[in-house]
Write an enzyme that holds these catalytic residues in place. Sequence first.
Site, short mmCIF file in Angstrom:
data_model
loop_
_atom_site.label_atom_id
_atom_site.label_comp_id
_atom_site.label_asym_id
_atom_site.label_seq_id
_atom_site.Cartn_x
_atom_site.Cartn_y
_atom_site.Cartn_z
N ASP A 7 45.21 -23.00 -48.76
CA ASP A 7 44.01 -22.45 -49.41
C ASP A 7 43.77 -23.21 -50.71
O ASP A 7 44.71 -23.82 -51.27
CB ASP A 7 44.18 -20.96 -49.69
CG ASP A 7 42.88 -20.33 -50.19
OD1 ASP A 7 41.89 -20.34 -49.42
OD2 ASP A 7 42.84 -19.84 -51.33
N GLU A 9 41.31 -23.21 -54.59
CA GLU A 9 40.34 -22.62 -55.51
C GLU A 9 39.58 -23.77 -56.18
O GLU A 9 40.12 -24.87 -56.33
CB GLU A 9 41.02 -21.75 -56.56
CG GLU A 9 41.78 -20.55 -56.00
CD GLU A 9 40.92 -19.56 -55.26
OE1 GLU A 9 39.70 -19.51 -55.51
OE2 GLU A 9 41.46 -18.84 -54.40
N HIS A 57 38.54 -16.08 -59.27
CA HIS A 57 39.95 -16.51 -59.31
C HIS A 57 40.63 -16.31 -60.65
O HIS A 57 41.86 -16.40 -60.73
CB HIS A 57 40.10 -17.96 -58.85
CG HIS A 57 39.20 -18.94 -59.54
ND1 HIS A 57 39.19 -19.14 -60.89
CD2 HIS A 57 38.28 -19.81 -59.01
CE1 HIS A 57 38.31 -20.09 -61.19
NE2 HIS A 57 37.75 -20.51 -60.07
N HIS A 153 41.64 -13.87 -56.56
CA HIS A 153 41.95 -14.88 -55.55
C HIS A 153 42.87 -15.91 -56.20
O HIS A 153 42.71 -16.27 -57.36
CB HIS A 153 40.66 -15.57 -55.08
CG HIS A 153 39.81 -14.71 -54.20
ND1 HIS A 153 39.63 -14.98 -52.87
CD2 HIS A 153 39.11 -13.59 -54.47
CE1 HIS A 153 38.84 -14.06 -52.35
NE2 HIS A 153 38.51 -13.21 -53.30
N ASP A 158 46.73 -16.41 -51.58
CA ASP A 158 45.85 -16.29 -50.41
C ASP A 158 46.43 -17.02 -49.20
O ASP A 158 46.25 -16.59 -48.06
CB ASP A 158 44.46 -16.82 -50.74
CG ASP A 158 43.66 -15.84 -51.59
OD1 ASP A 158 44.24 -14.80 -51.98
OD2 ASP A 158 42.48 -16.10 -51.89
#
Length: 234
Positions: A7, A9, A57, A153, A158
């Site tokens: 994942d 960000e 986030h 997040h 995640d």
Amino acid sequence: MRQIVLDTETTGLEVSKGHRLIEIGAVELSERRPTGRTFHRYLNPQRAIDEGAQAVHGISLEFLADKPLFVDVADELIEFIRGSELVIHNAAFDLAFLDNELLLIGGAHGRTRDHASVLDTLLLAREKYPGQKNNLDALCKRLDVNNSHREFHGALLDAQLLAEVYLAMTTGQGDLGLISESANAQRQRVALATPAMPVGLRVRLANPEELIAHEMRLDSIAKASKGRCVWRQE
């Protein structure tokens, strides 16, 4: 099979508007079991972060000021994912940002798919649960994966949640203890007592991951048999 659940960000939603990666998180599975190996890096994007993205986030530009650039971690990232199957939720989004970063450092590494195949769990979820919400939060709720500790997040958090969701979605078994402790989310670890053994008898005790997996298996049996599990009866 070696799989990397990944994942990211970012500073914003659109790579075409110059948005950049600020965090990459990945966990390794081997034959559908966590190996304990992870890849986690925060990155200095050298640009502002959209307010909307930061609200999701919680990562500020000030926090990232002393973090490495993508070019500094690219070799390590490629080596970590090389030859694996990447498991990503809404893979098109993450791949667009990863490929853009690879391009910005000169393109010598090629594209992400040059090093690993890709499984998109969003497409998998849409096939399995048509007409329903299939974001990560919805899948955690549907598949009984505990995400109560998730305030913001985060790429590694995640990725850990997605690993549990993926395993639950494809085998019916989730919550395998993949979530690690972090600054924003810490899960209490259960102290597992070691029973006394007869003197002279050599016994190889299960490690914490094996004990957790065993308990989850007993939970599944109890659930399937309406609460009855003979292995838990005295």
